[in-house]
Motif scaffolding. Structure first.
Motif: not given
Length: 419
Positions: A184-193
């Motif tokens: 979830a943390s990885i996907v969160l950072l990717g979605s913000i980018l």
């Protein structure tokens, strides 16, 4: 001579089997990879949403304190391991306090640890309510004639989802939940980018500032909150098949988490500048797919972390029960009551950023920096001598106390002004 040799080898085999049995009873069944997932889940959580706000509060120069706190807390995590290596009877964080300073030490560590973890999971519920309200707007729910609206209804809903995970008591099962939290943390950072690059938000470097002394205490306190998992480390240590690899677990977890925290802080601050909110997801336009992915991912993280973080608190209460009680029934009752009480606190203090700043300044600094250093000095006995490591440890303690005093004062004033 031959029969004697056979008897000797048999005795050796029996002794080895006994030692192996003891080893398995002392340590848990969790592998290195699963412990890494649990450790990453404990360290990388909702703090990732607040680091852009922290950077905006203190300016670019405050990033130095993020790395200082990361290095300091990594080192104090290793000190916890060394305390447990010195005395194999230590099984929990309060045990370390008792081994160092007797009953007073146990009470101090236990109180600090449990209050910190309790407030952290309370922050999870506030975060969930904020983001669900941002996504779906205000809704009203009727319960026994009582109307519950807005964020409160979302907090209660998410509590019902979290509750079954709290009833689990197996670290191997929790590792699978933790894996979802890490993803979830990885996907969160990717979605913000994605939102910045492809959804038209872009970057605004001209609106950022190099230094803001007024907001520095808030920034440092929030950075400290990001590394508040130390009370969980003894649980992770004792759950491992091979605890000697725990230092490697610490290195992997702290390195990956620090990279993700710094990346999110920089990207979020460049996107929204001084206007970034205490949770960056609240800044995102709700009509974009990337925003929905970010918010839904944000909702997964607290669900994945809640049970792991509340476990030491529940264990402390459960260990006070008499042996003849039906432990399973009482354990379920205790854990359910704990969860319901966090709901009440979350509804009473709905300020995520200020609450996490207070937790970081007062509780996280105490539990993750000050206490591990003091306990290690006492247990190891090296406080009798003066050397490089002793100077480093004392320096970390002094830094921690300074941050605790200034950060706590600032956070309390902010909460009072918004009540």
């Amino acid at each position: 001579m031959e029969p004697k040799s056979n008897d000797g080898s048999s005795n050796i085999r029996v002794r080895l089997l006994e030692e192996d049995s003891i080893q398995q009873s002392v340590y848990g069944p969790t592998s290195f990879a699963r412990t890494c997932f649990n450790g990453l889940n404990a360290l990388s959580g909702v703090g990732i949403l607040s680091v852009p706000y922290a950077l905006a509060s203190g300016g670019w120069l405050s990033l130095i304190f993020l790395f200082i706190i990361a290095i300091s807390t990594y080192y104090t995590g290793l000190l916890i391991q060394r305390c447990m290596d010195i005395d194999p009877t230590i099984r929990s964080y309060p045990d370390i306090g008792e081994r160092a300073f007797g009953f007073f030490g146990r009470m101090l560590v236990s109180t600090t640890m449990n209050v910190e973890l309790y407030m952290v999971v309370t922050g999870f519920l506030i975060l969930e309510g904020d983001n669900l309200q941002n996504l779906f707007g205000d809704i009203e729910v009727q319960i026994f004639g009582l109307t519950i609206g807005g964020k409160q209804s979302f907090v209660i809903l998410i509590t019902l989802i979290i509750l079954p995970t709290v009833w689990l008591n197996n670290m191997r099962i929790l590792s699978y939940i933790s894996a979802s939290g890490v993803m979830a943390s990885i996907v969160l950072l990717g979605s913000i980018l994605w939102a910045a690059v492809f959804d038209g938000i872009g970057f605004q470097p001209n609106e950022t500032q190099f230094l803001n002394w007024k907001g520095m205490p808030t920034a440092i306190s929030l950075y400290a909150f990001c590394y508040c998992a130390h009370p969980v480390f003894p649980t992770l240590y004792t759950s491992m098949i091979n605890p000697k690899k725990f230092s490697k677990v610490m290195f992997v977890c702290f390195l990956l988490c620090t990279i993700s925290y710094a990346s999110m802080a920089i990207v979020g601050y460049l996107m929204f500048g001084p206007n970034v909110l205490s949770q960056i997801t609240l800044n995102l336009p709700t009509n974009k797919l990337s925003t929905k992915v970010a918010i839904y991912t944000t909702l997964v993280n607290p669900i994945a972390k809640y049970s792991l973080m509340i476990k030491p608190v529940a264990n402390t209460i459960e260990n006070q029960l008499p042996i003849h009680y039906n432990k399973r029934v009482y354990n379920l009752l205790i854990r359910t009551t704990l969860v319901l009480s966090t709901v009440i606190v979350a509804l009473a203090i709905p300020f995520f950023g200020y609450l996490m700043s207070l937790v970081g300044a007062f509780l996280s600094i105490t539990a993750s920096i000050v206490l591990p250093c003091l306990c290690f000095l006492k247990i190891s006995g090296i406080y009798y001598t003066v050397g490089f490591e002793q100077v480093v440890i004392v320096g970390i303690v002094i830094l921690g106390i300074a941050i605790m005093i200034v950060g706590t004062y600032t956070s309390v004033l902010e909460i009072i002004s918004h009540l």
